[in-house]
Scaffold this active site. Structure first.
Site, mmCIF file in Angstrom:
data_model
loop_
_atom_site.group_PDB
_atom_site.id
_atom_site.type_symbol
_atom_site.label_atom_id
_atom_site.label_comp_id
_atom_site.label_asym_id
_atom_site.label_seq_id
_atom_site.Cartn_x
_atom_site.Cartn_y
_atom_site.Cartn_z
ATOM 1 N N GLY A 285 52.371 27.196 31.703
ATOM 2 C CA GLY A 285 52.091 26.515 30.457
ATOM 3 C C GLY A 285 52.230 27.499 29.317
ATOM 4 C CG MET A 287 53.308 35.349 30.181
ATOM 5 S SD MET A 287 52.033 35.670 31.429
ATOM 6 C CE MET A 287 51.527 37.316 30.945
ATOM 7 C CD GLU A 288 48.133 36.375 29.436
ATOM 8 O OE1 GLU A 288 48.724 35.304 29.685
ATOM 9 O OE2 GLU A 288 47.447 36.991 30.267
ATOM 10 C CG ASN A 289 54.678 37.876 27.565
ATOM 11 O OD1 ASN A 289 54.220 38.538 28.489
ATOM 12 N ND2 ASN A 289 55.481 36.836 27.769
ATOM 13 C CG HIS A 312 44.282 29.901 28.021
ATOM 14 N ND1 HIS A 312 43.176 29.837 28.839
ATOM 15 C CD2 HIS A 312 45.126 30.779 28.609
ATOM 16 C CE1 HIS A 312 43.350 30.641 29.872
ATOM 17 N NE2 HIS A 312 44.534 31.224 29.766
ATOM 18 C CD GLU A 313 48.497 31.467 27.371
ATOM 19 O OE1 GLU A 313 48.240 32.650 27.640
ATOM 20 O OE2 GLU A 313 48.439 30.552 28.230
ATOM 21 C CG HIS A 316 44.953 35.645 27.797
ATOM 22 N ND1 HIS A 316 44.115 36.143 28.771
ATOM 23 C CD2 HIS A 316 45.509 34.521 28.330
ATOM 24 C CE1 HIS A 316 44.150 35.352 29.837
ATOM 25 N NE2 HIS A 316 44.986 34.352 29.589
ATOM 26 C CD GLU A 335 44.121 33.860 32.975
ATOM 27 O OE1 GLU A 335 43.750 33.009 32.142
ATOM 28 O OE2 GLU A 335 45.183 34.515 32.854
ATOM 29 C CG ASP A 393 52.482 36.876 41.059
ATOM 30 O OD1 ASP A 393 51.770 36.566 40.087
ATOM 31 O OD2 ASP A 393 53.357 37.754 41.009
ATOM 32 C CE1 TYR A 401 43.933 30.373 33.803
ATOM 33 C CE2 TYR A 401 44.130 30.837 36.142
ATOM 34 C CZ TYR A 401 44.662 30.868 34.867
ATOM 35 O OH TYR A 401 45.905 31.386 34.656
#
Ligand code: BES
Ligand code: ZN
Length: 639
Positions: A285, A287-289, A312-313, A316, A335, A393, A401
């Protein structure tokens, strides 16, 4: 702001998922020089040179350095550069290098040093390589993009995939700054998770990340992408055909989340917060890069209803990117705290009832997960023991979460005062920013911060021991009170009851007007219906007809639930919706539950699974492909 030192001030942590000899070293900076080119059939080439600026913190004994790498990463040369300003060949002294097996998800690159390094010694290593068909670097053909005109490439590092993108200490326990130059073909743009972005001549893009981050947060996209401003420090990136929709979805809303986040958790240290809309096969959904969150295009719902993923991201930015889990066994620190932070921001912006409703859908996911695995499954502990050889993974699930959220909520409950707990979170971020920590660090800090709670022995209240929270699988011993959401949840629960009856009370059903319901109210309703399914014969068919808003929804969260209901009720007439949904996107959290449901169903749904998978497999991320294969008994990886 000067880059703070990323040196851990406590004992180093052993990460079983890293083959590297990171322990005695600090990585002061990583520089990547990359050249990306596309081949005709979708695949492409990434040639790279990595320059690692290392400092030996403690004499390591041997004259060897080990890095994480991958069989797909072909290293052609390793060299030691002469000290800056000193004599020596600028191309460096070639070093013997050998790749040895480590695990299914990576290999160990052994580099022989001329002599054992002394504490305090600085070393600069150059590694020339080419990244082949590894799991971290994804090559998409034009057909797999939204615009269908040009190929695309992206990298996804979390958890242990970046070792097939560049050689490194691929462990979240090590943080470093990085920079990169990326040369791409004419007509393409490169973006990275970096503080600054600059286009130079020859289609070369230059990046600099000025804060120390772990390897998994380095990310690159090369594609036909453009950007549009949506706030004072935010823009959206997307393929040209999606940019209008992307701008419309998030124009003017991001800044408020950042401001509330800063008020609650302290300064936003990353400069920009941009969002990149990925091609449909992106497996997450969001990814907090850092500086540049990657998201699924499914978020373009047209009504901002899936904005919780963005919140959410953004969360992070403090929990995960600033304070980072030292190993993947402590993933709940990333998380669980992020879920808590997300719901704090959501409460401030959207109020408690709505946030409790969203949290209730999260709790339903945890219930489904624990029902499927059994509560006592070892992955249902917050602190997971990741044995050597196990791919982190493969341990991904809802527990870190939602059980993590419950534990953080329990800590807040012990404190008993929201503003005091908010102040604690801010102090926690400030204490551990730019570091990688374990749950012991967190809980020790909590008890130091609240000495009166420590005095009372809150870490060992029978049934709620911190040790039990961390190390015992099972349903959370404490659940936060979600009753402020009742005003939104009760109508949905009552409507689900009505639809589950043997003979339908149409008068009562028709009296409920769902047209004004928020997306999460519908999601909650559908989760209730799913829980009660299969419904009595004929009910789902009528429900489908009555609510096209649900059965013909374009919103991905609604489509997922509708497909699950269709499968659980064997509504053959709508099986094509399952197929269409799986063709339209490749998010892991949508894909796997549907394949599990199809495989656990009838002959017909099994056939549907096989047919859908054989048509869509090439467009799925390789990890997702392998998990589906495992579900379908086609011999993929552990799921
Ligand atoms: N960091 C995760 C995604 C991730 C986790 C990638 C593990 C690789 C390995 C991201 O922050 C996340 O949790 N995304 C969720 C968003 C949701 C909880 C709002 C997702 O993708 O569904
Ligand atoms: Zn997350």
């Amino acid at each position: 702001m000067a880059a703070p030192a990323a040196v851990r001030d406590r004992a180093p942590v052993r990460d079983a998922a890293s083959a590297s000899s990171a322990g005695p070293w600090s990585l002061r900076h990583l520089h990547l020089e990359l050249r990306v080119s596309f081949a005709a059939a979708g695949a492409g080439r990434l040639r790279g040179r990595a320059r690692l600026e290392l400092r030996c913190e403690r004499g390591a004994g041997g004259a060897e350095l080990r890095l994480d790498a991958h069989p797909a990463l072909a290293v052609s040369r390793a060299a030691l550069l002469p000290p800056p300003g000193g004599p020596g060949d600028a191309a460096g002294q070639a070093l013997p290098v050998e790749s040895r097996p480590f695990a299914s998800y990576g290999s160990a690159l052994h580099i022989a040093l001329p002599q054992a390094p002394r504490a305090g010694q600085l070393l600069t290593l150059l590694i020339d390589y080419e990244a082949g068909e590894g799991p971290g670097v994804c090559w998409l053909s034009p057909e797999q993009t939204a615009g269908k005109q040009k190929p695309y490439m992206y990298t996804q590092g979390q958890a242990v995939l970046n070792r097939s993108f560049f050689p490194c200490f691929d462990t979240p326990s090590v943080k470093f700054t990085y920079s990169a130059t990326v040369k791409v073909p004419e007509g393409f743009t490169a973006v990275m998770s970096a503080t600054s972005w600059e286009k130079q001549k020859d289609n070369t893009f230059v990046f600099k990340m000025s804060q120390p981050i772990p390897s998994y947060l380095i990310a690159l996209v090369v594609g036909d992408i453009v950007s549009a401003d949506v706030g004072p420090r935010s823009r959206v990136w997307a393929e040209p055909c999606l940019i209008e929709a992307a701008k419309k979805e998030y124009d003017g809303v991001i800044e408020e989340f950042l401001v509330v986040g800063e008020k609650l958790f302290g300064p936003y240290v990353w400069g920009r917060y941009d969002i990149l809309f990925m091609p449909p096969s992106f497996p997450f959904g969001g990814m907090e890069n850092p500086c540049l969150t990657f998201v699924t295009p499914c978020l373009l719902a047209g009504d901002r209803s899936l904005v919780d993923v963005i919140i959410h991201e953004i969360s992070h930015s403090w929990f995960g990117n600033l304070v980072t889990n030292a190993t993947w066994g402590e993933f709940w620190l990333n998380e669980g705290f992020t879920m808590y932070a997300q719901r704090r921001i959501s409460t401030e912006v959207y109020g408690l009832p709505y946030t409790c409703l969203e949290a209730a859908t999260g709790r339903a996911l945890l219930r489904q997960h624990m029902d499927a695995t059994g509560e006592d499954h070892p992955l249902n502990k917050l602190r997971v023991v990741i044995e050597p050889g196990v791919n982190p993974d493969d341990t991904y699930n809802e527990t870190p979460y939602e059980k993590g959220y419950c534990f953080v909520s329990y800590l807040a409950h012990l404190v008993g005062d929201q503003s005091k707990f908010d102040a604690f979170l801010q102090a926690y971020v400030n204490r551990f920013k730019f570091q990688s920590i374990t749950a012991d660090d967190t809980l020790e800090f909590f008890l130091e911060y609240f000495p009166e709670l420590k005095e009372k022995g809150v870490d060992s209240i029978p049934g709620f021991e911190f040790d039990r929270w961390l190390n015992t699988p099972g349903w959370p011993p404490y659940l936060p009170d979600l009753s402020p959401g009742q005003q939104l949840m009760r109508p949905a629960e009552e409507l689900a009851e009505l639809w589950a009856a043997d003979s339908l009370n149409m008068e009562a059903i028709e009296a409920v007007d769902i047209m004004g319901w928020r997306t999460y109210q519908l999601v909650y309703f559908l989760d209730q219906v799913l829980q009660k399914s299969p419904l009595p014969e004929g009910n789902v068919k009528r429900l489908s007809k009555m609510y096209p808003k649900i059965s013909k929804a374009q919103n991905a969260e609604l489509r997922l639930r509708w497909c699950q209901i269709v499968l659980k009720n064997n509504l053959e007439a709508e099986y094509s919706k399952v197929k269409d949904f799986l063709h339209s996107q490749g998010k892991q959290k949508y894909t796997l539950p549907l394949y599990r449901a199809m495989w656990g169903g009838s002959e017909a749904t099994r056939a549907l699974a096989m047919e859908t998978f054989s048509a869509t497999a090439p467009q799925l991320h390789v990890n997702v492909q392998n998990y589906v294969k495992k579900i379908l008994g086609l011999g993929g990886a552990e799921a």
